[in-house]
Design an enzyme around this catalytic site. Sequence first.
Site, PDB file in Angstrom:
ATOM      1  CD  GLU A  64      -2.914   1.051   0.012  1.00  0.00           C
ATOM      2  OE1 GLU A  64      -3.024   2.076  -0.693  1.00  0.00           O
ATOM      3  OE2 GLU A  64      -3.532  -0.005  -0.224  1.00  0.00           O
ATOM      4  CD  GLU A  71      -3.074   5.561  -5.870  1.00  0.00           C
ATOM      5  OE1 GLU A  71      -3.297   6.356  -4.931  1.00  0.00           O
ATOM      6  OE2 GLU A  71      -3.823   4.613  -6.142  1.00  0.00           O
TER       7      GLU A  71
END
Length: 116
Positions: A64, A71
Amino acid sequence: MNVRKFFRSFRYAMEGLLAAVQEQNFRFHLLSAFVVVLAGFLTGLSTVEWCIIILVIAFVIGAELINTAIERAVDLASPEIHPLAKQAKDVAAGAVLVFALASVIIGLLIFLPKWF
């Protein structure tokens, strides 16, 4: 070795973790990890089972973190919507999904025999 630089890198890493906590999915994974650790204490896991659980939690949270970094980097490099930018972000999210699904299966394999 520059000791000051070495310890400064830990501060940067903590800043990265604090930035990641702003992400909803990261908070969900942290909550899930807390629930699993609590269930592990209540269930009485063996040392080997704890090692597996800790590794699985670390893999999911690490994935994550990498997803969040990808991102952010993609958003910086391509502020406007671009099909390749979307693909990069989707593939990174897919990697987290693979780790998360594997962690659920591993958790079920560890916990279900102890509960039933």
